[in-house]
Design an enzyme around this catalytic site. Structure first.
Site, PDB file in Angstrom:
ATOM      1  N   HIS A  97      37.254  57.392  32.703  1.00 25.81           N
ATOM      2  CA  HIS A  97      37.712  56.577  33.823  1.00 25.81           C
ATOM      3  C   HIS A  97      37.606  55.105  33.438  1.00 25.81           C
ATOM      4  O   HIS A  97      36.804  54.733  32.565  1.00 25.81           O
ATOM      5  CB  HIS A  97      36.846  56.884  35.052  1.00 25.81           C
ATOM      6  CG  HIS A  97      37.301  56.219  36.306  1.00 25.81           C
ATOM      7  ND1 HIS A  97      38.584  56.335  36.804  1.00 25.81           N
ATOM      8  CD2 HIS A  97      36.647  55.400  37.182  1.00 25.81           C
ATOM      9  CE1 HIS A  97      38.698  55.646  37.919  1.00 25.81           C
ATOM     10  NE2 HIS A  97      37.526  55.053  38.172  1.00 25.81           N
ATOM     11  N   CYS A 123      44.156  54.887  36.350  1.00 26.40           N
ATOM     12  CA  CYS A 123      43.048  53.930  36.384  1.00 26.40           C
ATOM     13  C   CYS A 123      43.127  52.963  35.208  1.00 26.40           C
ATOM     14  O   CYS A 123      42.721  51.799  35.318  1.00 26.40           O
ATOM     15  CB  CYS A 123      41.704  54.655  36.390  1.00 26.40           C
ATOM     16  SG  CYS A 123      41.421  55.715  34.953  1.00 26.40           S
TER      17      CYS A 123
END
Length: 330
Positions: free
Chosen positions: A274, A32
């Protein structure tokens, strides 16, 4: 992603920009950090256009092993030439090259998006400079030396202009130190004056000599805490504007920039979490979360300003900001 793609196309309807493509990127376990940066760079239109131009001019003559530049250009070309307007692409070739090139990114541990962005841009510059040197061989490759070593950029007494790559054209700016005002240097920090060869009290400041076309601002969200013996996520409230003026320039002229991408770190620490990105494209704001792409409202940017407290339960914070010069846009 099929349903999400349909929703996105339906939301834009007749407003879907001509020739534009909105594609999510597949996550290969922990990528990510990479996907969020790639989306911001893809929607950095001046960079994308220059990279695709490079790709078109060199595709037929390219041979040998892939590198970060060819893999990135190929990925951008894949996205821009998709028949569908929305969907998902797996940047497998790019990720494989990244892991082969730098061992830091080979593990499945959480990686830092800013560290990856710096590595990528520096790697692109190195490749482009080497290619330029191959295309324009010097008559005499021996550099003149002085007491401090080689004189960079000078051959046979003739000054050679530094190579300006497509990365420099987009992201490079120049800072200059001025001994004049703002920060006072005294006591043990006195300034050594070359003219009078003695320590003198002075004041210094840093100004922008040459502003970049694309201004990238990194908000330092991680701090080493001595008592804990580790890094801690900072959720300070930083109200970054949609429109930005730079006033501390050598020419004292106001430089106007517009925000077009925000990388957000989600999580309470540097070793887990994230990354997502918000991108402005053709006056529409889009939310990119790996494979998922959705329309969003401009007001969503405000939710990532952070908290008024140093350590907060709100862990969704703006981390890297991308601003485009309005002069470059025009």
């Amino acid at each position: 992603m099929g349903a999400a793609s349909s929703r996105l196309e339906k939301a834009l309807s007749e407003q879907f920009p001509e020739g534009e493509r909105y594609f999510g990127l597949e996550n290969f376990g922990n990528t990510c950090y990479c996907n969020s940066v790639l989306q911001a760079l893809y929607f950095c239109v001046p960079f994308r256009e220059r990279l695709l131009e490079y790709y078109g001019n060199n595709k037929s003559t390219r041979d040998g092993e892939d590198n970060m530049l060819t893999c990135l250009a190929d990925l951008f070309s894949q996205i821009s030439n998709q028949k569908k307007k929305t969907g998902v692409i797996a940047p497998k070739r790019f990720i494989q090259r990244l892991k082969k090139q730098n061992e830091i990114f080979r593990s499945y541990m959480h990686q830092d998006a800013h560290e990856f962005l710096n590595f990528l841009l520096n790697e692109l510059v190195d490749i482009l400079e080497k290619e330029s040197n191959v295309r324009e061989p010097c008559q005499n490759s021996s550099l003149q030396n002085n007491a401090n070593g080689p004189m960079n950029g000078q051959l046979n007494g003739t000054w050679k202009e530094p190579i300006t790559t497509l990365v420099h054209k987009c992201f490079q700016g120049i800072l200059t130190n001025q001994t004049s005002s703002t920060e006072t240097l005294n006591a043990e920090d006195k300034f050594f004056c070359d003219k009078c060869c003695s320590l003198q009290e002075a004041q210094k400041r840093m100004k922008i000599k040459k502003p970049p076309n694309i201004l990238v601002i990194h908000l330092k969200r991680f701090k080493y805490i001595e008592q804990l013996g580790r890094y801690k996520k900072l959720s300070y409230r930083v109200v970054f504007p949609l429109e930005l003026k730079l006033i501390n320039t050598v020419e004292n002229s106001d430089l106007e920039y517009s925000l077009f991408a925000v990388l957000v770190h989600v999580g309470s620490g540097p070793n887990h979490g994230h990354y997502i990105s918000l991108v402005k494209s053709h006056n529409h704001w889009l939310f990119f979360d790996d494979e998922n792409v959705e329309m969003t409202d401009e007001s969503m940017v405000q939710t990532f300003f952070g908290s008024s407290q140093e350590f907060s339960g709100n862990t969704d914070n703006g981390y890297i900001l991308f601003y485009e010069s309005l002069a470059e846009r025009s």
